[in-house]
Design an enzyme around this catalytic site. Structure first.
Site, mmCIF file in Angstrom:
data_model
loop_
_atom_site.group_PDB
_atom_site.id
_atom_site.type_symbol
_atom_site.label_atom_id
_atom_site.label_comp_id
_atom_site.label_asym_id
_atom_site.label_seq_id
_atom_site.Cartn_x
_atom_site.Cartn_y
_atom_site.Cartn_z
ATOM 1 N N HIS A 91 13.424 5.968 6.395
ATOM 2 C CA HIS A 91 11.991 5.919 6.126
ATOM 3 C C HIS A 91 11.655 6.904 5.007
ATOM 4 C CE1 HIS A 91 12.463 9.458 8.619
ATOM 5 N NE2 HIS A 91 11.375 9.913 8.018
ATOM 6 N N HIS B 173 10.950 10.677 -0.902
ATOM 7 C CA HIS B 173 12.397 10.496 -0.844
ATOM 8 C C HIS B 173 12.745 9.861 0.499
ATOM 9 C CE1 HIS B 173 11.809 14.183 1.426
ATOM 10 N NE2 HIS B 173 12.958 13.911 2.041
#
Length: 188
Positions: free
Chosen positions: A43, A128
């Site tokens: 995620h 990220h």
């Protein structure tokens, strides 16, 4: 009583997870490789909420729905890899595309959580996706980021804002989700 360590984010679709997993498979057994993230847990974190009191969860759930419903569409793509710090503890895949839209969503999520009485860390949004972690104080410089140049999978549009619970040693537990730019919750 605490509801646990909670965080919000967006998850890549299966095609992106498959492409990223294939890239990681090429370096998975390299010397000095990190402990790899479970593909089901991949995620992009929008806001880390930490330990949330159980009494605050209902307000948090009510606050996040409208944020998701009002989110404009964003197209993202996972690009390259990198590490954080001089003795890195995290190996990550970068995020390209409409990161400004994603950053604005992260800001609205944090504001909604604060309004619901849930403190949020005040730090810059660095989109990220965590690929793996090194234990302890980190590792010496590693060539792994250079071996994962990307892009990793096709461009994609995040479909939902998700609230997860993190418990040490287990996979993340999805508590709730809301379609981005839509209305109503997404099934758990």
């Amino acid at each position: 009583m605490s509801a646990g360590r909670l965080f919000t984010g967006v998850a890549p679709p299966p095609a992106v997870v498959r492409a990223l997993t294939a890239a990681v498979d090429g370096v998975r057994d390299d010397p000095g490789a990190p402990r790899w993230s479970d593909p089901a847990d991949l995620h992009i974190t929008l806001a880390f909420l930490g330990e949330v009191p159980g009494a605050r969860v209902a307000g948090l759930l009510g606050a996040l729905g409208p944020v998701a419903a009002g989110a404009p569409p964003a197209t993202l793509q996972l690009t390259g890899a990198g590490t954080f710090g001089r003795r890195p503890r995290v190996l990550w895949a970068g995020v390209g595309g409409d990161v400004d839209v994603l950053g604005a969503l992260a800001g609205r999520v944090a504001a909604a959580a604060r309004h619901a009485g849930v403190p949020v860390e005040d730090r810059p949004f660095l989109p990220h996706l965590t690929l793996g972690r090194w234990p302890g104080s980190g590792t010496a410089a590693t060539p792994l980021p250079d071996r994962l140049p990307g892009p990793h999978g096709p461009p994609w549009r995040p479909a939902a804002l998700v609230l997860w619970r993190s418990r040490p040693g287990t996979r993340y537990e999805r508590l709730a989700g809301w379609p981005l730019g839509g209305s109503g919750p997404v099934a758990r």
